[in-house]
Design a protein around this motif. Structure first.
Motif, mmCIF file in Angstrom:
data_model
loop_
_atom_site.group_PDB
_atom_site.id
_atom_site.type_symbol
_atom_site.label_atom_id
_atom_site.label_comp_id
_atom_site.label_asym_id
_atom_site.label_seq_id
_atom_site.Cartn_x
_atom_site.Cartn_y
_atom_site.Cartn_z
ATOM 1 N N SER A 161 0.552 19.821 -19.014
ATOM 2 C CA SER A 161 1.336 18.403 -18.186
ATOM 3 C C SER A 161 2.580 18.847 -18.290
ATOM 4 C CB SER A 161 0.663 17.122 -18.656
ATOM 5 O OG SER A 161 1.213 16.477 -17.969
ATOM 6 N N ALA A 162 3.522 17.607 -17.760
ATOM 7 C CA ALA A 162 5.075 17.679 -18.133
ATOM 8 C C ALA A 162 5.188 16.215 -18.349
ATOM 9 C CB ALA A 162 5.786 18.008 -16.587
ATOM 10 N N ASN A 163 6.276 15.992 -19.048
ATOM 11 C CA ASN A 163 7.095 14.671 -19.224
ATOM 12 C C ASN A 163 8.309 14.712 -18.281
ATOM 13 O OD1 ASN A 163 5.511 13.799 -21.218
ATOM 14 N ND2 ASN A 163 6.701 14.606 -22.982
ATOM 15 N N TYR A 164 8.286 13.463 -17.824
ATOM 16 C CA TYR A 164 9.065 13.184 -16.313
ATOM 17 C C TYR A 164 9.384 11.872 -16.285
ATOM 18 C CZ TYR A 164 4.618 11.915 -13.993
ATOM 19 O OH TYR A 164 3.518 11.240 -13.507
ATOM 20 N N ARG A 165 10.589 11.723 -15.419
ATOM 21 C CA ARG A 165 10.879 10.402 -14.894
ATOM 22 C C ARG A 165 11.174 10.545 -13.357
ATOM 23 N NH1 ARG A 165 16.161 10.184 -17.591
ATOM 24 N NH2 ARG A 165 15.514 12.442 -17.898
ATOM 25 N N SER A 166 10.491 9.736 -12.617
ATOM 26 C CA SER A 166 10.358 9.748 -11.192
ATOM 27 C C SER A 166 10.629 8.680 -10.406
ATOM 28 C CB SER A 166 9.730 10.885 -10.483
ATOM 29 O OG SER A 166 8.209 10.387 -10.807
ATOM 30 N N ALA A 167 11.408 8.525 -9.420
ATOM 31 C CA ALA A 167 11.509 7.290 -8.580
ATOM 32 C C ALA A 167 11.416 7.787 -6.917
ATOM 33 C CB ALA A 167 12.889 6.667 -8.892
ATOM 34 N N ILE A 168 10.638 7.124 -6.369
ATOM 35 C CA ILE A 168 10.481 7.182 -4.742
ATOM 36 C C ILE A 168 10.639 5.878 -4.162
ATOM 37 C CG2 ILE A 168 8.385 7.662 -3.297
ATOM 38 C CD1 ILE A 168 6.986 9.269 -5.082
ATOM 39 N N CYS A 169 11.840 5.812 -3.352
ATOM 40 C CA CYS A 169 12.151 4.862 -2.616
ATOM 41 C C CYS A 169 11.924 4.953 -1.077
ATOM 42 C CB CYS A 169 13.822 4.914 -2.795
ATOM 43 S SG CYS A 169 14.477 4.546 -4.564
ATOM 44 N N PHE A 170 11.413 4.069 -0.327
ATOM 45 C CA PHE A 170 11.404 4.024 0.898
ATOM 46 C C PHE A 170 12.377 2.810 1.736
ATOM 47 C CE2 PHE A 170 7.113 4.563 -1.181
ATOM 48 C CZ PHE A 170 6.750 5.873 -0.462
ATOM 49 N N GLY A 171 12.665 3.158 2.829
ATOM 50 C CA GLY A 171 13.507 2.363 3.663
ATOM 51 C C GLY A 171 13.883 2.850 4.850
ATOM 52 N N ALA A 177 9.946 0.463 -3.598
ATOM 53 C CA ALA A 177 10.177 1.485 -4.530
ATOM 54 C C ALA A 177 9.502 1.496 -5.716
ATOM 55 C CB ALA A 177 11.705 1.726 -5.024
ATOM 56 N N SER A 178 9.131 2.756 -6.508
ATOM 57 C CA SER A 178 8.205 2.918 -7.692
ATOM 58 C C SER A 178 8.890 3.543 -8.414
ATOM 59 C CB SER A 178 6.849 3.105 -6.980
ATOM 60 O OG SER A 178 6.801 4.312 -6.239
ATOM 61 N N ALA A 179 8.882 3.529 -9.792
ATOM 62 C CA ALA A 179 9.210 4.433 -10.880
ATOM 63 C C ALA A 179 7.852 4.820 -11.466
ATOM 64 C CB ALA A 179 10.165 3.878 -11.956
ATOM 65 N N LYS A 180 7.826 6.465 -11.915
ATOM 66 C CA LYS A 180 6.654 6.506 -12.887
ATOM 67 C C LYS A 180 7.316 7.431 -13.854
ATOM 68 C CE LYS A 180 2.078 8.927 -12.018
ATOM 69 N NZ LYS A 180 1.408 9.475 -10.950
ATOM 70 N N VAL A 181 6.699 7.178 -15.249
ATOM 71 C CA VAL A 181 7.234 8.072 -16.207
ATOM 72 C C VAL A 181 6.199 8.482 -17.241
ATOM 73 C CG1 VAL A 181 8.965 7.683 -18.516
ATOM 74 C CG2 VAL A 181 9.360 6.522 -16.442
ATOM 75 N N GLY A 224 0.836 -1.368 -0.071
ATOM 76 C CA GLY A 224 -0.041 -0.094 -0.191
ATOM 77 C C GLY A 224 0.674 1.457 -0.103
ATOM 78 N N ARG A 225 2.286 1.153 0.286
ATOM 79 C CA ARG A 225 2.872 2.154 0.516
ATOM 80 C C ARG A 225 3.456 2.716 -0.947
ATOM 81 N NH1 ARG A 225 8.241 2.153 4.421
ATOM 82 N NH2 ARG A 225 9.028 0.221 3.334
ATOM 83 N N ASN A 226 3.833 1.568 -1.715
ATOM 84 C CA ASN A 226 4.332 2.055 -3.106
ATOM 85 C C ASN A 226 3.775 1.722 -4.171
ATOM 86 O OD1 ASN A 226 4.962 -0.768 -2.836
ATOM 87 N ND2 ASN A 226 6.805 -0.463 -4.149
ATOM 88 N N ARG A 227 2.469 1.455 -3.991
ATOM 89 C CA ARG A 227 1.527 1.091 -5.292
ATOM 90 C C ARG A 227 1.040 2.201 -5.666
ATOM 91 N NH1 ARG A 227 -3.694 -0.338 -5.627
ATOM 92 N NH2 ARG A 227 -3.798 -0.559 -3.219
ATOM 93 N N LEU A 228 1.119 2.603 -6.998
ATOM 94 C CA LEU A 228 0.680 3.831 -7.798
ATOM 95 C C LEU A 228 -0.849 3.559 -7.835
ATOM 96 C CD1 LEU A 228 3.653 3.566 -9.521
ATOM 97 C CD2 LEU A 228 2.584 5.870 -10.166
ATOM 98 N N LYS A 229 -1.607 4.394 -7.083
ATOM 99 C CA LYS A 229 -3.205 4.470 -7.399
ATOM 100 C C LYS A 229 -3.424 5.474 -8.652
ATOM 101 C CE LYS A 229 -2.444 3.339 -3.028
ATOM 102 N NZ LYS A 229 -1.434 3.964 -2.413
ATOM 103 N N ARG A 230 -2.729 6.496 -8.834
ATOM 104 C CA ARG A 230 -3.234 7.507 -9.849
ATOM 105 C C ARG A 230 -2.121 7.409 -10.866
ATOM 106 N NH1 ARG A 230 -5.337 11.824 -11.715
ATOM 107 N NH2 ARG A 230 -3.877 13.045 -12.547
ATOM 108 N N ARG A 231 -2.763 7.182 -12.172
ATOM 109 C CA ARG A 231 -2.087 6.766 -13.471
ATOM 110 C C ARG A 231 -0.953 5.480 -13.048
ATOM 111 N NH1 ARG A 231 -3.206 9.828 -18.205
ATOM 112 N NH2 ARG A 231 -2.110 7.973 -18.627
#
Ligand SMILES: Cc1cc2nc3c(=O)[nH]c(=O)nc-3n(C[C@H](O)[C@H](O)[C@H](O)COP(=O)(O)OP(=O)(O)OC[C@H]3O[C@@H](n4cnc5c(N)ncnc54)[C@H](O)[C@@H]3O)c2cc1C
Length: 246
Positions: free
Chosen positions: A107-117, A168-172, A15-22
């Motif tokens: 909008s914007a084109n982007y690459r992002s990563a979110i990491c938890f630890g 972690a998750s990446a979104k592009v 539930g922490r890293n699962r993308l809900k939006r897009r």
């Protein structure tokens, strides 16, 4: 995607890293997450002290599924994280401005990563010494071997924090304009303005000794080249060196 256990090439999904939006733009595999992390020089580290959220920009580097960052031993962030604190570390790249025919669809084109630890102080002397060379060599392959040795006082004044990436998750977003169908006949310019971070011409230090040339490890830092390409290449060279030593 439901919650999933980690696999050898993918982070666990919770539930922490699962993308809900897009969620169609999301990835959880190491390859996708590392591609975003390794293409960046700068990250933002978020943590909470006494209920107050802070988000501190700094430099990160990666070895396997560990992320490292460093700073002054007097840094409040580093002193706090040394206790073993939950952290969220983010890297993002802006790749384009997306101008639509309505304000809403800009909008914007982007690459992002979110990491938890959980962040820990690297206090083992050998591990810390290795990490302090790693921060130089990861960005500038082989450069630590060209530098004067680090002084004991410098090592003492520097703290290194390490965090194994638990999730972690990446979104592009890499797409064109997404207007509403009825807006395509609006008389307004629409399109994508690409954005790149490009390396500039090196400015040698005025106190350089005569005849000093840039070391081979700086070959990737050519004027006009994309920084993210250079950083990805440097990471591959660093991983190659690490494998050769192991
Ligand atoms: C330059 C830029 C511009 C953006 N513009 C917009 C915009 O205009 N509108 C908009 O809605 N969103 C935009 N985003 C995306 C934004 O980062 C969020 O993904 C989005 O707002 C959803 O947030 P949320 O908290 O609802 O995500 P949720 O899907 O609820 O987040 C759940 C989990 O999914 C993962 N996740 C979410 N977002 C990201 C991400 N960006 N990168 C990696 N993992 C992620 C994290 O692990 C997070 O904990 C933009 C991102 C960037 C980098």
């Amino acid at each position: 995607m439901k919650e999933q256990e980690a696999t050898p090439d993918r982070f666990a999904v919770s539930g922490r890293n699962r993308l809900k939006r897009r969620h169609d733009r999301g990835r959880y595999d190491h390859e996708a997450v590392y591609a975003v992390l390794d293409a960046g020089f700068m990250c933002h580290v978020a943590y909470v002290i006494d209920g107050q959220p802070y988000c501190t920009p700094t430099i990160h580097w990666r070895e396997g599924d560990w992320l490292y960052w460093h700073g002054s031993s007097a840094s409040r962030m580093l002193r706090h994280l040394a206790k073993g604190m939950p952290v969220c570390l983010t890297v993002s790249h802006l790749d384009g401005l997306v101008l639509a025919r309505s304000g809403f669809n800009h909008s914007a084109n982007y690459r992002s990563a979110i990491c938890f630890g959980t962040a820990y102080l690297i206090d083992d002397p050998d591990e810390k010494a290795k990490a302090l060379l790693g921060i130089v060599d990861r960005f500038f392959p082989g450069r630590s071997g060209e530098l004067r040795q680090i002084h004991g006082q410098e090592t003492k004044a520097t703290s290194v924090i390490g965090m194994r990436i638990e999730e972690a998750s990446a979104k592009v977003r890499a797409a064109g304009v997404g207007d509403d169908e009825e807006d395509y006949d609006q008389p307004v310019w629409a399109g994508v303005i690409p954005i790149e971070t490009v390396i500039g011409a090196a400015q040698p230090c005025p106190r350089l000794l005569p005849g000093m040339e840039k070391g081979a490890g700086l070959a990737g830092y050519r004027a006009g080249r994309r920084l993210d390409d250079t950083l990805l290449e440097a990471q591959q060279l660093y991983e190659g060196e690490e494998e050769a030593i192991a």
